[in-house]
Each structure stands twice: as C-alpha cells, then as structure tokens.
Scaffold this motif. Structure first.
Motif, short mmCIF file in Angstrom:
data_model
loop_
_atom_site.label_atom_id
_atom_site.label_comp_id
_atom_site.label_asym_id
_atom_site.label_seq_id
_atom_site.Cartn_x
_atom_site.Cartn_y
_atom_site.Cartn_z
N ASP A 45 0.83 -1.21 0.00
CA ASP A 45 0.00 0.00 0.00
C ASP A 45 0.86 1.25 0.00
OD1 ASP A 45 -2.49 -1.25 -0.06
OD2 ASP A 45 -2.56 -1.47 2.12
N VAL A 46 1.91 1.24 0.84
CA VAL A 46 2.81 2.40 0.91
C VAL A 46 3.49 2.63 -0.44
CG1 VAL A 46 4.94 3.27 1.95
CG2 VAL A 46 3.19 2.21 3.39
N ALA A 47 3.94 1.55 -1.07
CA ALA A 47 4.60 1.67 -2.37
C ALA A 47 3.65 2.21 -3.43
CB ALA A 47 5.16 0.32 -2.80
N LEU A 48 2.39 1.78 -3.39
CA LEU A 48 1.41 2.26 -4.35
C LEU A 48 1.09 3.73 -4.15
CD1 LEU A 48 -0.97 -0.84 -4.32
CD2 LEU A 48 0.33 -0.02 -6.29
N VAL A 49 0.98 4.15 -2.90
CA VAL A 49 0.73 5.57 -2.60
C VAL A 49 1.91 6.42 -3.08
CG1 VAL A 49 0.56 7.23 -0.69
CG2 VAL A 49 -0.86 5.17 -0.69
N LEU A 50 3.12 5.96 -2.81
CA LEU A 50 4.31 6.68 -3.29
C LEU A 50 4.32 6.74 -4.81
CD1 LEU A 50 7.02 8.05 -2.78
CD2 LEU A 50 8.09 5.78 -2.69
N GLY A 51 3.96 5.64 -5.46
CA GLY A 51 3.91 5.63 -6.91
C GLY A 51 2.90 6.63 -7.46
N GLY A 52 1.73 6.75 -6.80
CA GLY A 52 0.74 7.73 -7.22
C GLY A 52 1.24 9.15 -7.08
N ALA A 53 1.96 9.43 -6.00
CA ALA A 53 2.53 10.77 -5.80
C ALA A 53 3.59 11.08 -6.84
CB ALA A 53 3.12 10.87 -4.39
N LEU A 54 4.44 10.10 -7.15
CA LEU A 54 5.50 10.32 -8.14
C LEU A 54 4.93 10.44 -9.55
CD1 LEU A 54 8.24 7.86 -6.81
CD2 LEU A 54 8.15 10.35 -6.56
N LEU A 55 3.84 9.74 -9.84
CA LEU A 55 3.19 9.90 -11.14
C LEU A 55 2.70 11.33 -11.32
CD1 LEU A 55 1.98 8.73 -13.77
CD2 LEU A 55 -0.07 8.18 -12.44
N THR A 56 2.07 11.87 -10.28
CA THR A 56 1.59 13.26 -10.35
C THR A 56 2.76 14.22 -10.49
OG1 THR A 56 -0.27 12.64 -8.92
CG2 THR A 56 0.16 14.99 -9.21
N ALA A 57 3.83 13.96 -9.75
CA ALA A 57 5.01 14.83 -9.83
C ALA A 57 5.64 14.79 -11.22
CB ALA A 57 6.04 14.40 -8.78
N GLY A 58 5.71 13.61 -11.81
CA GLY A 58 6.30 13.50 -13.13
C GLY A 58 5.48 14.22 -14.19
N LEU A 59 4.16 14.05 -14.14
CA LEU A 59 3.30 14.69 -15.13
C LEU A 59 3.20 16.20 -14.90
CD1 LEU A 59 0.46 12.03 -15.52
CD2 LEU A 59 2.23 12.64 -17.17
N ALA A 60 3.52 16.65 -13.69
CA ALA A 60 3.53 18.10 -13.43
C ALA A 60 4.60 18.81 -14.26
CB ALA A 60 3.77 18.36 -11.94
N GLY A 106 10.24 20.95 -0.35
CA GLY A 106 11.36 21.44 -1.17
C GLY A 106 11.70 20.60 -2.37
N LEU A 107 11.06 19.45 -2.54
CA LEU A 107 11.33 18.65 -3.74
C LEU A 107 10.70 19.34 -4.95
CD1 LEU A 107 10.73 15.06 -2.34
CD2 LEU A 107 12.92 16.16 -2.84
N PRO A 108 11.37 19.35 -6.10
CA PRO A 108 10.87 20.09 -7.28
C PRO A 108 9.74 19.34 -7.99
CG PRO A 108 12.90 18.96 -7.84
CD PRO A 108 12.68 18.71 -6.36
N PHE A 109 8.64 19.15 -7.30
CA PHE A 109 7.56 18.30 -7.78
C PHE A 109 6.38 19.07 -8.36
CE2 PHE A 109 8.44 14.18 -5.18
CZ PHE A 109 9.58 13.98 -5.94
N PHE A 110 6.33 20.37 -8.13
CA PHE A 110 5.23 21.13 -8.69
C PHE A 110 5.54 21.52 -10.13
CE2 PHE A 110 4.48 22.61 -4.06
CZ PHE A 110 3.78 21.45 -3.78
N ALA A 111 4.59 22.17 -10.79
CA ALA A 111 4.77 22.52 -12.20
C ALA A 111 6.03 23.33 -12.41
CB ALA A 111 3.55 23.32 -12.69
#
Length: 218
Positions: A45-60, A106-111
């Motif tokens: 579950d933790v890995a899937l949640v992290l994957g969802g966050a990273l998917l959003t960050a990548g597409l940003a 501070g991670l560069p995850f936003f647009a």
C-alpha cells in the motif's frame, strides 16, 4: 448431531455445495480498484501511494504557460485522476497528500520544477489543494466500477477535474483579488480542451488496464 446416520455417505449434491461454500469462503476478495489486484501487505500500500505521488510529480513537469494566466497547463490532473482510479479513495487521497507534502518540503515536484509551501499558499495553490478531494471522489466512483468502461470513465474523469477547479477558482479569486469573470477567463476556460483530452486519455487507459488484469480478477 449429524444430519445423516453414522457412517452413511453424504449425498453427492450436498458434498458439491459444501465444497463450493468452502471455496467461496476462502477465495480472495473481489478487487474494487486496480490496486487491490497488487496490494497484499501494508508495504505494498505504501509503495502504491508513493507511486501515485510520483506519477503526479512526473506529469507536473509537462507544463505549458498560458499567456495572461498565472495557471499553466500541466499533466498533473491526468496523474491525479489515473492514480485515484487505480488506488481508490483512501490510497488515492493519501498519494495527493504525500505529493503536496513532498513539494512543500522542497522537492521540485510542482509545475515547472517549483517547490515550497509558498506555492501552495499562493494564487494557484487552490488547484494543488483541489487534487485531494478530486482524488477521493474519483477513487470512490472507481470503487463502484465507473472506471471499467470508457462510457462511464470519461464523464467520471471529466467531473474529477472539475472538482479541482471547484477549489482552485475560488482560491484564485481570493488570493489574486480577481473578479469572478476574470478568474474564469484566466483560470478555467483555457483549460477546458486540455481537461477533456486528459479525461479521454484516462478513459482509455483504465478500462484497458482492467482488460489486461483479466476477467477472473474483475
């Protein structure tokens, strides 16, 4: 006390139904969302949640500036609706909360590689905050099977993106001190074609993923 005399064989039909009831009781639960076919432990579950966050960050990072608007066109909302449908309401919402926390830290995850709490508190921060309720709503509908067929998935994903605007637009009006008409003109109307395109992409991806999972798991 047994329903049959001692030593008498159990009728074949009764044995069949007993076996069927036993198999039904021990069978794995039917998956409600795609992630249920993968998650077996809390670590999954933790890995899937992290994957969802990273998917959003990548597409940003897929970002196009809109002249005259403080809000860029990005792939973020595509990541939000895809992750939410795949993860369900709780994990989907958790993924977006984690995304916001990582970006605020501070991670560069936003647009456009932006980060920091000030981005969330700024004029466009409402769109980011809107990811959380949008993920919950899309995940809740996906749990009921709305993401499994294109003709139900498309309106679901369109409405999911509207939920982002439902938070982002009022936030923009208040933070940037814009009139409602001006805010709609710079913070909503230019994003309608892209929003429909992202909803269409997600409406193809999710039913296809369910088909790949296989009929025995759905």
């Amino acid at each position: 006390m047994s329903a049959y005399p001692s030593g008498a064989p159990c009728p074949r039909g009764v044995r069949f139904w007993r076996l069927r009831l036993t198999l039904t009781a021990t069978a794995r639960p039917r998956p409600h969302v795609l992630a249920d076919t993968l998650a077996r432990t809390r670590a999954h579950d933790v890995a899937l949640v992290l994957g969802g966050a990273l998917l959003t960050a990548g597409l940003a990072q897929v970002s196009i500036s809109v002249p005259g608007s403080p809000v860029p066109i990005t792939g973020q909302s595509l990541g939000v609706i895809v992750a939410a449908a795949a993860l369900g309401p709780v994990r989907g919402m958790a993924a977006q909360l984690l995304y916001l926390l990582m970006g605020a830290a501070g991670l560069p995850f936003f647009a456009e590689g932006a980060s920091g709490l000030e981005r969330i508190l700024g004029a466009t921060g409402g769109y980011l905050v809107g990811f959380v309720p949008a993920a919950f709503l899309v995940g809740l509908a996906a749990q009921r099977g709305f993401d499994r067929r294109p003709w139900t998935a498309l309106p679901l994903f369109a409405v999911g993106q509207l939920a982002v605007f439902a938070v982002g637009l009022p936030w923009l009006v208040l933070s940037a001190r814009l009139g409602v008409a001006k805010a709609v003109g710079v913070g909503f109307t230019p994003f309608l074609p892209g929003g429909l395109l992202k909803a269409a992409i997600a409406a193809v991806l999710l039913p296809l993923a369910w088909r790949l999972v296989g009929p025995r798991k759905v």
